[in-house]
Design a protein around this motif. Structure first.
Motif, PDB file in Angstrom:
ATOM      1  N   UNK A 325       0.860  -1.075   0.063  1.00  0.00           N
ATOM      2  CA  UNK A 325       0.152  -0.017  -0.054  1.00  0.00           C
ATOM      3  C   UNK A 325       0.918   1.294  -0.108  1.00  0.00           C
ATOM      4  N   UNK A 326       0.780   2.171  -0.921  1.00  0.00           N
ATOM      5  CA  UNK A 326       1.265   3.242  -1.085  1.00  0.00           C
ATOM      6  C   UNK A 326       0.617   4.497  -0.854  1.00  0.00           C
ATOM      7  N   UNK A 327       1.056   5.674  -0.038  1.00  0.00           N
ATOM      8  CA  UNK A 327       0.252   6.868   0.299  1.00  0.00           C
ATOM      9  C   UNK A 327       0.822   8.022  -0.446  1.00  0.00           C
ATOM     10  N   UNK A 328      -0.434   8.465  -0.839  1.00  0.00           N
ATOM     11  CA  UNK A 328      -0.225   9.899  -1.399  1.00  0.00           C
ATOM     12  C   UNK A 328      -0.777  10.945  -0.465  1.00  0.00           C
ATOM     13  N   UNK A 329      -0.105  11.945   0.117  1.00  0.00           N
ATOM     14  CA  UNK A 329      -0.676  12.680   1.094  1.00  0.00           C
ATOM     15  C   UNK A 329      -1.710  13.643   0.405  1.00  0.00           C
ATOM     16  N   UNK A 330      -2.654  14.035   1.168  1.00  0.00           N
ATOM     17  CA  UNK A 330      -3.572  15.211   0.894  1.00  0.00           C
ATOM     18  C   UNK A 330      -4.461  15.051  -0.307  1.00  0.00           C
TER      19      UNK A 330
END
Length: 392
Positions: A325-330
Motif C-alpha cells: 500500500x502506497x500513500x499519497x498525502x492530501x
C-alpha cells in the motif's frame, strides 16, 4: 397495563443517586438516544422518551421524594388503575356507609392524588397552548462526488402548511374565533362523580371545543377550520462537502407548522451516498486498487492513477510486493467538520499474464534458471526454512 421500567434503572443508576449523578446520567443517555443521532430508529426514540420522563421525575426534589416513597403511584395517579391496582389498600375498610375520603382529612379523593403529585391533573392544561410542529424525515441519494465536494439539491416533499386564506386561524376571512364559554379557554373540563370511594373528580378535554379552548363560528372555506393545507413543495438543500451515508442535514423550521402560535418543526434529510466505480472511502481517506505487471513490480515504475480531482503520479519502487500500500498525502476528502484533507492509499495488485508467446516463455525459463542474487527471495527462503524445520 405494560410494566413500566424503574426510573433509576432507565438512567442506569441506583436508588438514592445524587442530583449530580442524575444530571450526568441524563446527559449521557439523552445524547445516546437523541433522534438526531438515530434517525428512523423507533426503539431509540422510545428510549429517548423514557429517559426524558425519568429525568423529569428524578430532577424534581418533591417528585423524586414521592417516587422514592410510593413508586409510580406517587407521581402518576393513573398508574395501575387499568387493572384495579390503584390504591387497593383502601378496600380493607368496611361498614354500612363504606369508605369516604373525608375520614382521612381529605375533602375528596382528588386531594389524595394531589398529596402525591403536588396538585394538578394528569390531563395537562397546556393542551390549548402553543405546540411545536412535528418534524419530518426524508432520505436523499447523492453521488460519491457530490458527497466529497458538496452540492446544492432540491427535494420535493408533501407537508401541511399554514393556510394562506385564514393565516392559520381556521376562521373565515372577516370572522374570528372566540374563547370557549364552557371551559373559559382552558380546553379542559372537570366532572364530579359520587362513588363508593367518595367524590371523584376527573379532568379531561372540554367536549364543547374538543380541548382547543376556542370556538370558530365560521370555518375557513379552504382549510375547513384546521388552519393548515397539505401542499407539494420543493425545498433547496445545501449539502456540505465531506458528508457520508447516514449523514443528516437539518433544515430548521421546514417541518410541519406549529399550532396555537407554536414554532414549526424541522426537516431532517438523511443521506445515502452511491458507491464509486473504482474508489472506496474510509473516513476522509480514499483507497484504490491498481494492477501492475511483474516488470513494473520488479524494476519499479511511475504510474498515473485517477483521483476525484485530478490525475496523480505515483512512484512504484523496484521490488514492490503484491498487496503493498502506497500513500499519497492530501489527495483524499475534506473533513466535514474541520475541512482537513485525507490521503489517498494505492494498493498494488500484481497481475500475472495469462497468455505468453513462445519467446516470452523461453525468456522466463532462462530467468528462472539464473541464480538469484542473495536475498532476492527472502519470503520464499523463510518459508522453505520453516518447512524444512517442520519435517526435520
Amino acid at each position: 397495563m405494560a410494566e413500566k421500567k424503574d426510573y433509576y434503572e432507565t438512567l442506569g443508576l441506583k436508588k438514592g443517586a445524587s442530583e449530580e449523578e442524575i444530571k450526568s446520567a441524563f446527559r449521557k443517555m439523552a445524547m445516546k438516544y437523541h433522534p438526531d443521532r438515530n434517525p428512523g430508529d423507533a426503539s431509540a426514540e422510545e428510549k429517548f422518551k423514557e429517559v426524558n420522563e425519568a429525568y423529569s421525575i428524578l430532577s424534581d426534589p418533591e417528585k423524586k421524594a414521592n417516587y422514592d416513597r410510593f413508586g409510580f403511584a406517587g407521581v402518576d395517579p393513573s398508574y395501575g388503575a387499568g387493572s384495579g391496582g390503584g390504591f387497593s389498600g383502601f378496600s380493607g375498610f368496611s361498614g354500612s356507609r363504606g369508605f369516604n375520603a373525608s375520614d382521612f382529612g381529605f375533602d375528596d379523593l382528588g386531594d389524595i392524588f394531589n398529596m402525591f403529585t403536588g396538585g394538578g391533573s394528569s390531563y395537562t392544561s397546556t393542551r390549548n397552548g402553543p405546540r411545536r410542529g412535528a418534524d419530518i424525515q426524508k432520505r436523499m441519494t447523492i453521488s460519491f462526488e457530490e458527497a466529497a465536494f458538496g452540492v446544492k439539491k432540491t427535494i420535493k416533499i408533501t407537508k401541511d402548511c399554514e393556510c394562506e386564506a385564514c393565516k392559520g386561524t381556521g376562521a373565515k376571512g372577516g370572522t374570528a374565533k372566540h374563547t370557549c364559554p364552557q371551559c373559559n379557554g382552558t380546553g379542559t373540563a372537570t366532572t364530579v362523580q359520587n362513588t363508593i370511594l367518595g367524590t371523584m373528580r376527573r379532568t379531561g378535554p372540554c367536549n364543547v371545543c374538543n380541548g382547543k379552548g376556542y370556538i370558530i363560528d365560521t370555518k375557513c372555506d379552504k382549510c375547513f377550520g384546521s388552519g393548515t393545507i397539505n401542499k407539494n413543495m420543493s425545498i433547496n438543500v445545501d449539502i456540505p462537502a465531506g458528508v457520508d451515508t447516514n449523514s443528516v442535514v437539518t433544515l430548521r423550521g421546514q417541518g410541519e407548522p406549529g399550532t396555537q402560535g407554536g414554532s414549526p418543526g424541522d426537516l431532517f434529510i438523511v443521506l445515502t451516498v452511491s458507491p464509486h466505480d473504482y474508489l472506496k472511502r474510509k473516513g476522509n481517506d480514499l483507497w484504490i486498487t491498481v494492477p501492475i505487471t511483474f516488470t513494473q513490480a520488479a524494476l519499479g515504475d511511475e504510474i498515473t492513477i485517477p483521483s476525484l480531482r485530478e490525475k496523480i503520479s505515483c512512484k512504484i519502487p523496484a521490488g514492490t510486493q503484491p498487496g503493498t500500500v502506497l500513500r499519497v498525502k492530501g489527495k483524499g476528502i475534506a473533513g466535514l467538520n474541520n475541512g482537513r484533507m485525507g490521503d489517498m492509499y494505492v494498493e498494488v495488485n500484481l497481475e500475472v499474464p495469462t497468455k505468453l508467446t513462445n519467446k516470452q516463455k523461453e525468456l522466463i525459463r532462462q530467468f528462472g534458471e539464473e541464480k538469484p542474487a542473495e536475498g532476492s527471495y527472502a519470503k520464499r527462503k523463510s518459508f522453505a526454512d520453516k518447512v524444512k524445520e517442520f519435517f526435520d
